[in-house]
Design a protein around this motif. Structure first.
Motif: not given
Length: 269
Positions: A195-197, A199-202, A230, A234, A268
């Motif tokens: 469920d990586l969205a 804008g999510q920082k990775v 980021k 997905n 994350s």
């Protein structure tokens, strides 16, 4: 030996094997058969004995010891895992990962939950290619590289087929230290990252210092780098094919190009 011809000496594979098979086919007495088996034992099975000794001593890097720096997952018996079909197909066409006789093909589902039933490690094997001979000489096969150590993994699938039956068993090969992402993923990890969205920082771990770009990195004491970025998209919203379904834009990458990665490669940040 029929399953693992790469473990046989080259002179046996190319100069003696066919002749041996013909002699074995035409053997008519017990003495002839015993002589042929004695020859095979002396010339071929010594290599397989060395393989067993290597396994017993635990010299296979990444199988009995720690995982390689790229954090490849080495399954253990009893693990709940997820098999990703498109990832397996991508591994099968890699030249330095020759297909083994037990490798499955054409699995009915893109993703299958499985349980690991056995893991059998093997030492590296030579990869042979046709080498053109000089004028007047015949062509021959010659080893051009050696694979990484690898495992034969038996998986019991929990996915149901069209008839509603489940629990089919199949085998795959895992090459330790392969350049491609894992196609057998621990189920707990797989479920956590789907469920990586946007804008999510990775961050993502690499043993090498570059990936064709120059993203912002953080040097690790073990000799590798975490790459920071980021999530842009997905595409696995329908839970169909998670292989390289996430597009990541790396920090400080002036080109603006994204990289397709598997979600289980990401942490994350």
């Amino acid at each position: 030996a029929a399953l693992f011809p790469e473990n046989l000496p080259p002179q046996w594979r190319f100069d003696r094997r066919d002749e041996f098979r013909r002699a074995l086919f035409h053997a008519r007495t017990g003495a002839q058969l015993a002589a042929l088996l004695f020859e095979f034992r002396n010339k071929a099975l010594g290599m397989l004995a060395a393989l067993e000794e290597a396994i017993d001593k635990g010299v296979l890097v990444g199988v009995r010891g720690k995982a390689p720096l790229k954090q490849h997952y080495i399954p253990e018996v009893g693990d709940e895992v997820v098999f990703v079909r498109s990832g397996h197909e991508a591994h099968l066409v890699e030249f330095d990962q020759p297909r083994r006789p037990w490798d499955c093909s054409g699995r009915p589902h893109a993703v299958e939950p499985c349980v690991v039933e056995s893991v059998v490690p093997f030492r590296p094997i030579p990869v042979y290619a046709l080498r053109k001979g000089k004028p007047g000489e015949s062509d021959n096969y010659a080893p051009i590289l050696r694979t990484n150590p690898f495992c034969c993994v038996r998986l019991r699938s929990g996915a149901k087929d069209q008839e509603g039956k489940a629990d089919s068993v199949f085998h795959v090969t895992l090459y330790i230290g392969a350049s491609l992402p894992d196609f057998v993923v621990k189920k707990s990890v797989f479920d956590d990252v789907l469920d990586l969205a946007p804008g999510q920082k990775v961050k993502m771990w690499f043993q090498t210092e570059t990936r064709g770009k120059s993203p912002k990195t953080k040097q690790d004491k073990k000799g590798g780098n975490f790459y920071f970025g980021k999530v842009v998209t997905n595409s696995n919203e329908e839970r169909q094919d998670p292989w390289e379904c996430v597009k990541v834009l790396w920090d400080d990458d002036e080109t603006g190009e994204t990289t397709d990665v598997c979600p289980w490669e990401l942490f994350s940040a």
